[in-house]
Write a protein that holds these residues in place. Structure first.
Motif, short mmCIF file in Angstrom:
data_model
loop_
_atom_site.label_atom_id
_atom_site.label_comp_id
_atom_site.label_asym_id
_atom_site.label_seq_id
_atom_site.Cartn_x
_atom_site.Cartn_y
_atom_site.Cartn_z
N THR A 141 2.99 -8.08 -3.36
CA THR A 141 3.16 -7.38 -4.66
C THR A 141 4.46 -6.58 -4.72
O THR A 141 4.65 -5.79 -5.64
N SER A 142 5.32 -6.76 -3.74
CA SER A 142 6.68 -6.17 -3.80
C SER A 142 7.62 -7.24 -3.25
O SER A 142 8.20 -7.08 -2.18
N VAL A 143 7.72 -8.31 -4.01
CA VAL A 143 8.38 -9.51 -3.48
C VAL A 143 9.88 -9.31 -3.27
O VAL A 143 10.51 -10.02 -2.47
N HIS A 144 10.47 -8.32 -3.95
CA HIS A 144 11.89 -8.04 -3.73
C HIS A 144 12.09 -6.86 -2.77
O HIS A 144 13.19 -6.37 -2.60
N GLY A 145 11.02 -6.38 -2.19
CA GLY A 145 11.08 -5.22 -1.30
C GLY A 145 10.62 -3.99 -2.05
O GLY A 145 10.88 -3.84 -3.24
N ARG A 146 9.93 -3.08 -1.36
CA ARG A 146 9.38 -1.89 -2.04
C ARG A 146 10.51 -1.02 -2.58
O ARG A 146 11.42 -0.63 -1.85
N ASP A 147 10.39 -0.70 -3.86
CA ASP A 147 11.36 0.17 -4.52
C ASP A 147 10.73 1.57 -4.62
O ASP A 147 9.84 1.81 -5.44
N CYS A 148 11.21 2.49 -3.80
CA CYS A 148 10.59 3.82 -3.74
C CYS A 148 10.90 4.66 -4.98
O CYS A 148 10.21 5.65 -5.24
N GLU A 149 11.92 4.28 -5.75
CA GLU A 149 12.21 4.99 -7.00
C GLU A 149 11.03 4.90 -7.96
O GLU A 149 10.76 5.83 -8.70
N THR A 150 10.39 3.73 -7.96
CA THR A 150 9.30 3.54 -8.93
C THR A 150 7.92 3.60 -8.29
O THR A 150 6.91 3.70 -9.01
N THR A 151 7.82 3.52 -6.95
CA THR A 151 6.48 3.47 -6.34
C THR A 151 6.21 4.66 -5.42
O THR A 151 5.14 4.74 -4.82
N GLY A 152 7.16 5.57 -5.28
CA GLY A 152 6.98 6.70 -4.36
C GLY A 152 7.39 6.32 -2.94
O GLY A 152 7.59 5.14 -2.64
N THR A 153 7.51 7.34 -2.10
CA THR A 153 7.85 7.05 -0.70
C THR A 153 6.56 7.00 0.13
O THR A 153 5.57 7.65 -0.23
N PRO A 154 6.58 6.24 1.23
CA PRO A 154 5.35 6.08 2.02
C PRO A 154 4.76 7.42 2.48
O PRO A 154 5.49 8.33 2.86
N ILE A 155 3.46 7.48 2.41
CA ILE A 155 2.75 8.72 2.78
C ILE A 155 2.69 8.88 4.30
O ILE A 155 2.34 7.93 5.01
N LYS A 156 3.04 10.07 4.75
CA LYS A 156 2.88 10.40 6.18
C LYS A 156 1.72 11.38 6.25
O LYS A 156 1.90 12.60 6.19
N PHE A 157 0.53 10.83 6.37
CA PHE A 157 -0.68 11.64 6.21
C PHE A 157 -0.87 12.68 7.33
O PHE A 157 -1.16 13.85 7.03
N PRO A 158 -0.72 12.31 8.62
CA PRO A 158 -0.92 13.34 9.65
C PRO A 158 0.05 14.51 9.48
O PRO A 158 -0.32 15.68 9.68
N GLU A 159 1.30 14.20 9.09
CA GLU A 159 2.27 15.27 8.86
C GLU A 159 1.85 16.12 7.66
O GLU A 159 1.91 17.36 7.69
N LEU A 160 1.43 15.44 6.59
CA LEU A 160 1.02 16.15 5.37
C LEU A 160 -0.09 17.17 5.67
O LEU A 160 0.02 18.35 5.34
N SER B 218 0.86 -1.18 0.00
CA SER B 218 0.00 0.00 0.00
C SER B 218 0.90 1.24 0.00
O SER B 218 2.13 1.11 0.00
N ASN B 219 0.29 2.42 0.05
CA ASN B 219 1.10 3.65 0.04
C ASN B 219 1.88 3.86 1.33
O ASN B 219 2.67 4.79 1.42
N THR B 220 1.66 3.04 2.34
CA THR B 220 2.44 3.16 3.58
C THR B 220 3.45 2.03 3.75
O THR B 220 4.15 1.98 4.76
N THR B 221 3.53 1.13 2.79
CA THR B 221 4.53 0.05 2.87
C THR B 221 5.93 0.69 2.97
O THR B 221 6.23 1.64 2.25
N LEU B 222 6.74 0.17 3.87
CA LEU B 222 8.04 0.81 4.14
C LEU B 222 9.02 0.58 2.99
O LEU B 222 8.91 -0.43 2.27
N PRO B 223 9.99 1.46 2.82
CA PRO B 223 11.01 1.23 1.80
C PRO B 223 11.67 -0.13 2.03
O PRO B 223 12.05 -0.46 3.16
N GLY B 224 11.74 -0.94 1.00
CA GLY B 224 12.38 -2.26 1.12
C GLY B 224 11.50 -3.35 1.70
O GLY B 224 11.88 -4.52 1.74
N GLN B 225 10.29 -3.00 2.14
CA GLN B 225 9.41 -4.01 2.76
C GLN B 225 8.90 -5.00 1.71
O GLN B 225 8.44 -4.60 0.63
N LYS B 226 9.01 -6.28 2.03
CA LYS B 226 8.50 -7.31 1.12
C LYS B 226 7.03 -7.54 1.38
O LYS B 226 6.61 -7.72 2.53
N THR B 227 6.25 -7.50 0.32
CA THR B 227 4.83 -7.82 0.41
C THR B 227 4.51 -8.75 -0.76
O THR B 227 5.39 -9.02 -1.59
#
Ligand SMILES: Cc1ncc(C[n+]2csc(CCOP(=O)(O)OP(=O)(O)O)c2C)c(N)n1
Ligand code: SF4
Length: 246
Positions: free
Chosen positions: A143-162, A132-141
């Motif tokens: 649909t991100s079996v090699h770990g989340r790549d933030c270059e292509t999927t964006g960085t996790p959203i910090k909604f309260p801060e935003l 999801s949009n909050t999956t951590l950088p490098g986290q395996k899920t």
């Protein structure tokens, strides 16, 4: 001897969440706050799609199951036609911040007068642990079996801060359910959010970091440790926009 906490009247049914899931704790805290504020019979929930939707089977309360991601749009309508009723959107991170990002952000942007509680377990829990949009950088899920790549999927959203940095919201915070002390702090944040609504100060949001042992492939205890060691590093706890107490 431990002090038993009274189960709120509207939350007497047994839940069907997985063992060690944080949803049940969050729902319990919301209902405790509603009861303490004498609002437990004056509330309507807009419920997301996902494990969050299981709230519908647990609580004896008015609620509407919204289309996936659309709870903020539905709650906008509920609050505008019924301004003296408590309106709460209860959603997962995938529902609120991925599929419903436009609706969730737009309600904060307009400073709508309802409260949003988002259970952030860094994945789509109900459907088997996709990214999801909050999956951590490098986290395996799944649909991100090699770990989340933030270059292509964006960085996790910090909604309260935003929303506290960019919009004119009344209250924004992030809590966790990892220990009795954090549970008590999270309860305080939930109460502040509800008080902002009661006092008609505008939009309030509390994100709650929550374990999903089933999809993380961890025991409940390991999942709690994972939040403390890893998830909180990326998603800091605390109040980002405080209320001016009236
Ligand atoms: C329009 C639409 N797309 C996809 C789905 C499938 N779906 C159901 S629940 C869910 C994930 C929910 O994840 P999240 O909001 O993070 O909540 P959690 O289950 O983790 O509490 C998805 C993708 C759906 N029901 N409707
Ligand atoms: S799949 Fe995850 S979020 Fe859903 S009930 Fe189980 S532990 Fe909770």
């Amino acid at each position: 001897m431990p002090i038993a906490r009274k189960v709120p009247e509207i939350a007497q049914k047994a839940s069907t969440f997985c063992p060690g899931c944080g949803h049940g704790i969050a729902i319990r805290l919301i209902t405790e706050c509603l009861e303490e504020l004498n609002q437990d019979r004056n509330v309507m929930f807009g419920i997301g799609v996902g494990c969050s939707s299981l709230l519908g089977g647990v609580l004896d309360t008015d609620r509407l199951h919204c289309l996936h991601g659309r709870a903020s749009a539905v709650c906008t309508g509920m609050k505008r036609v019924s301004p003296d009723q408590m309106v709460i959107s209860y959603q997962g991170d995938g529902d609120a911040y991925s599929i419903g990002l436009a609706e969730t952000t737009s309600a904060a942007y307009r400073n709508e007068g309802f409260s949003v509680f988002v259970i952030n377990n860094t994945n789509y829990g109900m459907t088997g642990g996709q990214m999801s949009n909050t999956t951590l950088p490098g986290q395996k899920t799944t649909t991100s079996v090699h770990g989340r790549d933030c270059e292509t999927t964006g960085t996790p959203i910090k909604f309260p801060e935003l929303v506290s940095n960019q919009f004119n919201v009344a209250y924004a915070a992030r809590g966790a359910v990892t220990s009795p002390a954090e549970v008590n702090k999270t309860k305080k944040y939930i109460k502040e959010a509800l008080l902002a609504q009661i006092n008609k100060e505008g939009y309030s949001v509390v994100e709650i970091l929550s374990p999903c042992p089933t999809n993380w492939g961890m025991t409940p205890l390991k999942a709690i440790e994972h939040i403390k060691d890893t998830v909180q590093e990326f998603f800091p706890l605390g109040e980002f926009k405080k209320r001016e107490v009236k």
